[in-house]
Every structure is written in C-alpha cells, then in structure tokens.
Scaffold this active site. Sequence first.
Site, PDB file in Angstrom:
ATOM      1  N   SER A   1       3.997  40.663  53.242  1.00 39.69           N
ATOM      2  CA  SER A   1       3.987  41.992  53.861  1.00 39.69           C
ATOM      3  C   SER A   1       2.644  42.259  54.507  1.00 39.69           C
ATOM      4  CB  SER A   1       4.251  43.069  52.809  1.00 39.69           C
ATOM      5  OG  SER A   1       5.509  42.879  52.232  1.00 39.69           O
TER       6      SER A   1
ATOM      7  N   GLU B   1       1.580  45.748  39.965  1.00 37.25           N
ATOM      8  CA  GLU B   1       2.344  45.770  41.206  1.00 37.25           C
ATOM      9  C   GLU B   1       3.685  46.482  41.027  1.00 37.25           C
ATOM     10  OE1 GLU B   1       2.833  41.953  43.050  1.00 37.25           O
ATOM     11  OE2 GLU B   1       4.309  42.685  44.483  1.00 37.25           O
TER      12      GLU B   1
ATOM     13  N   GLU C   1      16.932  40.914  38.352  1.00 35.75           N
ATOM     14  CA  GLU C   1      17.421  39.963  37.345  1.00 35.75           C
ATOM     15  C   GLU C   1      16.239  39.387  36.562  1.00 35.75           C
ATOM     16  OE1 GLU C   1      18.476  39.941  40.584  1.00 35.75           O
ATOM     17  OE2 GLU C   1      20.266  41.038  39.968  1.00 35.75           O
TER      18      GLU C   1
HETATM   19  C1  LIG Z   1      10.694  43.595  51.554  1.00 35.92           C
HETATM   20  C2  LIG Z   1      10.055  42.464  50.873  1.00 35.92           C
HETATM   21  C3  LIG Z   1       8.682  42.364  50.859  1.00 35.92           C
HETATM   22  C4  LIG Z   1       8.066  41.283  50.245  1.00 35.92           C
HETATM   23  N1  LIG Z   1       6.711  41.199  50.274  1.00 35.92           N
HETATM   24  C5  LIG Z   1       6.113  40.127  49.729  1.00 35.92           C
HETATM   25  C6  LIG Z   1       4.708  39.967  49.792  1.00 35.92           C
HETATM   26  O1  LIG Z   1       4.014  40.805  50.362  1.00 35.92           O
HETATM   27  N2  LIG Z   1       4.146  38.867  49.265  1.00 35.92           N
HETATM   28  C7  LIG Z   1       4.900  37.929  48.625  1.00 35.92           C
HETATM   29  O2  LIG Z   1       4.326  36.974  48.139  1.00 35.92           O
HETATM   30  N3  LIG Z   1       6.225  38.044  48.524  1.00 35.92           N
HETATM   31  C8  LIG Z   1       6.854  39.122  49.054  1.00 35.92           C
HETATM   32  N4  LIG Z   1       8.229  39.235  48.972  1.00 35.92           N
HETATM   33  C9  LIG Z   1       8.988  38.159  48.360  1.00 35.92           C
HETATM   34  C10 LIG Z   1       9.560  38.481  46.988  1.00 35.92           C
HETATM   35  O3  LIG Z   1       8.551  38.427  46.017  1.00 35.92           O
HETATM   36  C11 LIG Z   1      10.701  37.506  46.707  1.00 35.92           C
HETATM   37  O4  LIG Z   1      11.748  37.848  47.584  1.00 35.92           O
HETATM   38  C12 LIG Z   1      11.169  37.517  45.293  1.00 35.92           C
HETATM   39  O5  LIG Z   1      10.224  37.011  44.420  1.00 35.92           O
HETATM   40  C13 LIG Z   1      12.482  36.743  45.131  1.00 35.92           C
HETATM   41  O6  LIG Z   1      12.403  35.461  45.663  1.00 35.92           O
HETATM   42  P1  LIG Z   1      13.526  34.939  46.692  1.00 35.92           P
HETATM   43  O7  LIG Z   1      13.673  35.943  47.738  1.00 35.92           O
HETATM   44  O8  LIG Z   1      13.153  33.573  47.064  1.00 35.92           O
HETATM   45  O9  LIG Z   1      14.874  34.911  45.873  1.00 35.92           O
HETATM   46  P2  LIG Z   1      15.351  33.844  44.788  1.00 35.92           P
HETATM   47  O10 LIG Z   1      14.285  33.634  43.791  1.00 35.92           O
HETATM   48  O11 LIG Z   1      15.871  32.644  45.484  1.00 35.92           O
HETATM   49  O12 LIG Z   1      16.515  34.638  44.108  1.00 35.92           O
HETATM   50  C14 LIG Z   1      17.851  34.707  44.641  1.00 35.92           C
HETATM   51  C15 LIG Z   1      18.740  35.339  43.589  1.00 35.92           C
HETATM   52  O13 LIG Z   1      18.729  34.540  42.399  1.00 35.92           O
HETATM   53  C16 LIG Z   1      18.352  35.290  41.280  1.00 35.92           C
HETATM   54  N5  LIG Z   1      17.555  34.524  40.337  1.00 35.92           N
HETATM   55  C17 LIG Z   1      16.532  33.701  40.581  1.00 35.92           C
HETATM   56  N6  LIG Z   1      15.990  33.262  39.445  1.00 35.92           N
HETATM   57  C18 LIG Z   1      16.684  33.826  38.439  1.00 35.92           C
HETATM   58  C19 LIG Z   1      16.596  33.784  37.017  1.00 35.92           C
HETATM   59  N7  LIG Z   1      15.680  33.070  36.383  1.00 35.92           N
HETATM   60  N8  LIG Z   1      17.473  34.518  36.320  1.00 35.92           N
HETATM   61  C20 LIG Z   1      18.425  35.253  36.953  1.00 35.92           C
HETATM   62  N9  LIG Z   1      18.554  35.336  38.263  1.00 35.92           N
HETATM   63  C21 LIG Z   1      17.689  34.635  39.007  1.00 35.92           C
HETATM   64  C22 LIG Z   1      17.503  36.404  41.869  1.00 35.92           C
HETATM   65  O14 LIG Z   1      17.428  37.514  40.997  1.00 35.92           O
HETATM   66  C23 LIG Z   1      18.249  36.719  43.140  1.00 35.92           C
HETATM   67  O15 LIG Z   1      19.318  37.548  42.847  1.00 35.92           O
HETATM   68  C24 LIG Z   1       8.848  40.305  49.595  1.00 35.92           C
HETATM   69  C25 LIG Z   1      10.239  40.425  49.586  1.00 35.92           C
HETATM   70  C26 LIG Z   1      10.833  41.484  50.214  1.00 35.92           C
HETATM   71  C27 LIG Z   1      12.338  41.573  50.185  1.00 35.92           C
END
Ligand SMILES: Cc1cc2nc3c(=O)[nH]c(=O)nc-3n(C[C@H](O)[C@H](O)[C@H](O)COP(=O)(O)OP(=O)(O)OC[C@H]3O[C@@H](n4cnc5c(N)ncnc54)[C@H](O)[C@@H]3O)c2cc1C
Lengths: 390, 377
Positions: free
Chosen positions: A160, A243, A374
């Site tokens: 972000s 955070e 989750e």
């Molecule tokens: C608007 C926005 C702003 C953001 N800003 C930043 C930022 O400034 N800096 C930064 O570093 N990141 C940022 N992020 C990233 C954010 O931290 C990640 O989207 C988040 O950690 C989830 O990772 P992923 O999107 O890869 O989803 P995934 O980890 O691939 O998850 C996909 C799905 O699987 C589920 N899942 C995964 N692991 C498990 C588990 N162990 N148990 C149960 N369910 C699970 C998740 O809950 C989700 O439903 C941002 C995201 C958004 C949407």
Amino acid sequence: MDFRFTPEQESFRKEVRDFLESEMAKGIFKPRCDAWIIGHSPEFSRKIGEKGWIGMTWPKEYGGQGRSYLDRLVLTEELLRYGAPVAAHWFSDRQIGPSIITYGTEEQKKEFLPKIINGEIYFGLGMSEPEAGSDLAALNTRAVEDENGFVLNGQKVWTSGAHSFNYIYLVVRTDPDVPKHKGISEMIVDLNSPGISVNPLVDMTGGRHFNEVFFDNVRVPKTAIIGKRNEGWKQIVAQLDYERSGMERVMANYPLFEAILKYAKETKYKGQPLSKHPLIRQRLAQLTVEFEVGRLLIYKVAWVLSQKRIPNYEASLAKTFCTEFQQRLARTAMEILGPYSQLKPESERAALDGMAVHSFLITPGYTLQAGTSEVLRNILAMRGLGLPAA
Amino acid sequence: MDFGFTEEQEMLKKMARDFLTSRCPKKLVREMEKDEKGYAPEIWKEMAELGWMGLAFPEKYGGGDGTFLDLAVLLDEMGRACLPGPFFPTVVLAGMAILEAGSETQKKELLPQIAQGKLIATLATTEDSPLYDASDISTSASEESGNFVINGTKLFVQDAQTADLIIVSARTKKGSENKEGISLFLVKKGTAGVTTTPLMTIAADKQAEVVFNKVVVPKENLLGELHNGWPVLGKVLQYAAAAKSVEMLGGVQQVLEMTVSYAKERVQFGKPIGTLQAIQHYCADMAIDIDGCRLIIYQAAWALNENMPCAKEVALAKAWVSDAYQRCLISAHQIHGAIGFTEDHDLPLYYRRAKAAELAFGDADVHRETVACEIGL
Ligand SMILES: Cc1cc2nc3c(=O)[nH]c(=O)nc-3n(C[C@H](O)[C@H](O)[C@H](O)COP(=O)(O)OP(=O)(O)OC[C@H]3O[C@@H](n4cnc5c(N)ncnc54)[C@H](O)[C@@H]3O)c2cc1C
C-alpha cells in the site's frame, strides 16, 4: 471499572475536533471513507506532526509526547470520524515507530523518529510477496551481506502507498539455510535507492493504492537492519498486533455510517421517513449495536497496551469482528439505498457521494489485509483459547 | 478508562466461584428443576451469611454497602453455575425497587429481611403482551375506603410461589395510558384473592401466572408515589435487563470453557478435534462474541452504577447478548456432537436457560427498538 475517558482526554478530543472542523471549513479536506489508507497528504500530515499528534505515545527524547495509548485512541477516533487525509503518516505512527523504539539502535531512533514526527518520511510495509501471503515466513526476497552492507533482490506485492511513500519497512530473508522462521530480518530501506522499481496495481475499486515493488541488486548499509539479524520473525509478531488493532478497523467507513443514518431520517417512504419503518429501524439499530461492540473491543486493545501488556490475541479478535462489521455496514447501506446504491460516485444521481458503493467495493479487502480472518481465527483459537496446533 | 475489576471484586469473584462450585453442582441444579420451591433453603441461608443478598444495599439497611458492579460480579458467577432459586427476583427486582422507591419505613422493614435471607420477594409486572414497556400494564388498582383493590393477571412472574412479598404494578388512574397513572404495591403472602399457578417453562425456572382478584391492600403498601410508578419501574427494568445480561455472560463463558476443553479431549481420526480448523473457528467465533458481550454488558452495569442516563447502554447489552448467546450455543452443541444432545449433559441446562434469559426483560428485537429510539430514528 470505568468506561469513561478522563476530562483531560475529553478536552483533548474537543481540541482535535475543533482543529478538524476548522480545516474542513477552510476546504482543506472533505470527509472520506478510508482516508487513512487513500488520503495521502504530506502537507496535512505535517500539520498533524506540528501539533504533536504523530508519535504521541513515543518517548519525549525522540520528539514524542510520552502520552498513553488511550490518548492516542481519542486522536485516531476523531481523525477517522472526520475521514481526514492521514494516510501519509498512518503506518509509521501505528507500527513503524513502535518497532524502531522497541528494536532499533539509539542511532536509528535518533535518525528516524524525529523525521516521522516532522512528516519528512513516510513508510510503506513491505511484507507480502507473490508466494508469501498468509504464509509470510515463506518470503523469498533475499538480503545478502558483503563488506559494505547488504544487497537486496526479490519482489514485494500489495504494498500500500509505495508509489507515494519514500521509505519501506521490509521483511527479508537473511539466511536461507535455516528453517524458514529463523532466517528473517527486518530492514528500513529508502524507496529512492537505485534498483528499486514500483509498479502500481489497480484494485477492484478502480483505485491505485497498492503496488508491486521490485528489488534488483539494491545496496543498503549494514545499519538498515532493525533489531537482531535473523530474529525478524519474533519482532514482526508484535508489530502485527499494533497493525491489526487500531481504530481504523472499526471506523474506516464511519462517514458512511453517519450518512446512512441521516439518509434514513431524511428520506420519505410512503409519506413517512424511512427511519420509521420497523425493518429499517431494526437493521440500523443492529449496526449500532455491532459498532459499539466493535469500538469497545478496540478500546480494550488500547487499554491492554496502556497497561504495558501485549494484546496477543485481543488484537486478532478485534480485527476479525470489526472488519466483518464494516462489510455488513456496507451491505446494509447498499440495501437501504436500493437501486441507487449501484451508481458510481461520478454519477449525478449517486446517493451519499458514492460512499456506500465505495465501501461495498473496498471492504472485501479488509478481511484480507493485515492477516486474513481465517488466519486471525487460527491465532485466536490457539493463542487465545489454547487449542492444540494441527 | 479501565476494563479491569478492583482487587476486592476479584476476591469476591473467587469466593463466589469456590462457593458455587462446591455448593451448587449440576446435580443440585437438576434436582431443583423438579423441586416445587426451586431452591435449597440451606444454601440460601449460607448465601445470606456470606452477605450476598444485601451486598448492594446500604449498611443502614443491613447491607454490605457494595455497588451494582459488585452485585454484577456475583451474578456473573451465578450465571456460570446455573444457580437455581429466587436470588434474582428478590435482590435485583424487588430489592432494587424498594431501594429506589421505598419510604424510610419500608426500607427499614424490608431490606434487612432480604439481606438476612428471611424474605423472598418478586416483581409482577408483565401481562399478556410482554414487551416490557409501560403499555403492557392493564391491571388496575382502585382506591376504596382507605385501601386499594387490585384486579388483573400477571404473567411470567419469577418465583411467585415461594415469594413472601410480591411487588405488583397497576394502573391507579382510570383510562390512563402508557407511562401515566401507574403505581406499585406491596402484596404480602397469604393476602386474599391472590392465586398463583406455575407455568411449565423450558428452563423449569419457576415462573408463574399470578391472578389478583379483588385483592385488598392497605394504603401503606403503596411503594413510591401514587400514579408515578413508571419511572421507578422503568429503572428497575433497566437494572433487570443489565443484571440478566451479566448472568447470561457467566453462562456463555462457561459454555465456551466446556466446549474448548471437550475439543481438546475428544479424539477422532487419531487426533483431538480441537486441532481441526473448522472446530477452532467455531471456538474463535464464540470467543469474539463473548469478549464483545463482556465489554458491552459491563459498560451497561457500570453506567447504571454511575447513575447516568443509560437506556442506550442497557439496550445495546441485552440486544447483543441475546443473539450472541444463541449463536454460541449452536456452535457448542455442534462441537459436542451427540453426547451434548442428551438430557443428562450439562449443555442443555445452558441451552434452556439461555432462552429463558433472552426472553426475560426484552429480547434482541425489543432492545434494538430502544436503540433505534435512542439514536434518534
Ligand atoms: C487492500 C490490501 C492492502 C494490502 N496492503 C499490504 C501492504 O501494505 N503490505 C503488505 O505487505 N501486504 C499488504 N496486503 C497483503 C495482505 O497482507 C495479504 O493479502 C494477506 O496476508 C493474505 O495473503 P494472500 O492475499 O496471498 O492470500 P492467501 O494467503 O493466499 O490466502 C487465500 C485464502 O486462503 C486462506 N488461508 C491461507 N492460509 C490459511 C490458513 N493457515 N488457515 C486457514 N485459511 C488459510 C486465507 O484466509 C484466504 O481466505 C494488502 C492486501 C490488501 C487486500
């Protein structure tokens, strides 16, 4: 037990409100949903800094005010109520400063904290990577040490504000030969360093707020490391609690909440205000109940912090509830507006300045960013309730 | 801002927990469901000796000079233990009504007796449209030769059969509506014309229908001002809704603890079910609901204790806990599997009581309507 703020805190609240009212009257800003993440205004942040409202809880010797987390709560509650443009300093004030205070060297504290407070430097959070989302410890961005410092290679994503910020707080792999949690370090990196490129991504609201950040042989000095080398994972866990637990989790869309209540009172339906309709009353009352519950959950985290304890499950609990509440707020507002709710902000007939449709589009991200619901429920079950790991 | 208990409250909590664990096991709870009186006199006596009944009364009326928050700490533990018996109607309903509205003589006579465990009392106000607002009341009391004559039917009156004293609300002004013209009266056990019939409720919690048929009470039995009983009753109903919410909090917290420990013990597919994410998430959701309950409910109790206007705070609390407790119980039952579906298991005790508590003093819909009014809708 006492659910009141002190008279000093209440008069501080008034001071903040008066300031924000007068800025609004001067046309400096217009209340907006999500202004803590999309309202980037270094000028506004500098004004906030001059008032001593950045780094309020930090020690005086580094330019802070040494005030309590409850005072800060009053401040952030009002900034969010008014939807003021505070994105430039929000992350730094919320979590980067506290991390530097806890883990930084004396030199790092003296160098960075005053600059954050003065509104000179703004931090983004470089954690997520394409292959490291929830499983953050799977991150691959490498920092290789040589005699002059470190060389960085890799990619961050969803960062972000990286297109507007000038610094990034990075989580990198410093040792690839140990179990994944044990080879991670935290670093502060100037986003203008040669070898860094920032590529904006368009989010589903159509807005440009997050980015890809690439690192191609980026050189940083040894002093870029915050805290202990290879102990970054432990450090980040505490940072994530900061955070997750701020007032923005429950109030990011507060301007919409106020607007929909007003709309219900002012809009006629079959000759009567909408707000006299029993179903509408129940739904708006339910939102009110949930909002008040969520606000107390966030207050409690601040209270725990003010007692110098770590909100190690409370933050996850509060964030989960509050972000899901904000999704329900958006949905209820859309339903009350009916067909008008689909009109984009630029449409002449858009209701409530398009706030509802904005919230509808942005709130799916709330339950992902800063830990998905989750993952937070896993934390709550295991850390909070002591259930066994799988 | 301070979300913690005082040291004294922590001690009170511990003492109550210890006492109720040893003196109020679930075996007793089950026996009392079948018992006509619904309480064990020897435990009642011990509770009085511990100073529980008079805890929130001033010392000059034989009380412990405690606060409503201290009382809340006790009620929290009573809810956890499913304590049967007339503590709630005696102390929270009648006790608070007398404290709020009683003349000096009435307070001096009645409160010490309550504090000593010698007087069981209750409040009869609900009628056949139980919304817990003033419009419910149609029972009448007319002045006749220096006495009042009460006629009407009250429903869902807690512990009416064992009560030595019933406080009854009635309209003293003919044709009055809503909050106007309501008065409160003290009706002693054995007064002619009072008929009590037990209601068979799911919680077996000794609610009753009480018919007042030309019941004559002397003028001195008026509690508070003539025609101006609603403000007192309204306040007592606020205390009641908050106190019932605290009791529910104690119950739902115990349900969570039982469920988490069961999830740690029950092994299927070679490992405890508590390692399974579906189960963990049910538990996490319960914890979220309950932390919310704790804060919103103690906020209401605190506000009442501070004597601030708090219609909104009380309504927020009862609206939230009424729904949250039901959600938690459904999850708890799901996690327990069939064993929790048996009558002998403790979980159904909570399931049945939670419904009774939800319905008492207004359910979520009733309280959401109050919230709607309070936020100016
Ligand atoms: C608007 C926005 C702003 C953001 N800003 C930043 C930022 O400034 N800096 C930064 O570093 N990141 C940022 N992020 C990233 C954010 O931290 C990640 O989207 C988040 O950690 C989830 O990772 P992923 O999107 O890869 O989803 P995934 O980890 O691939 O998850 C996909 C799905 O699987 C589920 N899942 C995964 N692991 C498990 C588990 N162990 N148990 C149960 N369910 C699970 C998740 O809950 C989700 O439903 C941002 C995201 C958004 C949407």
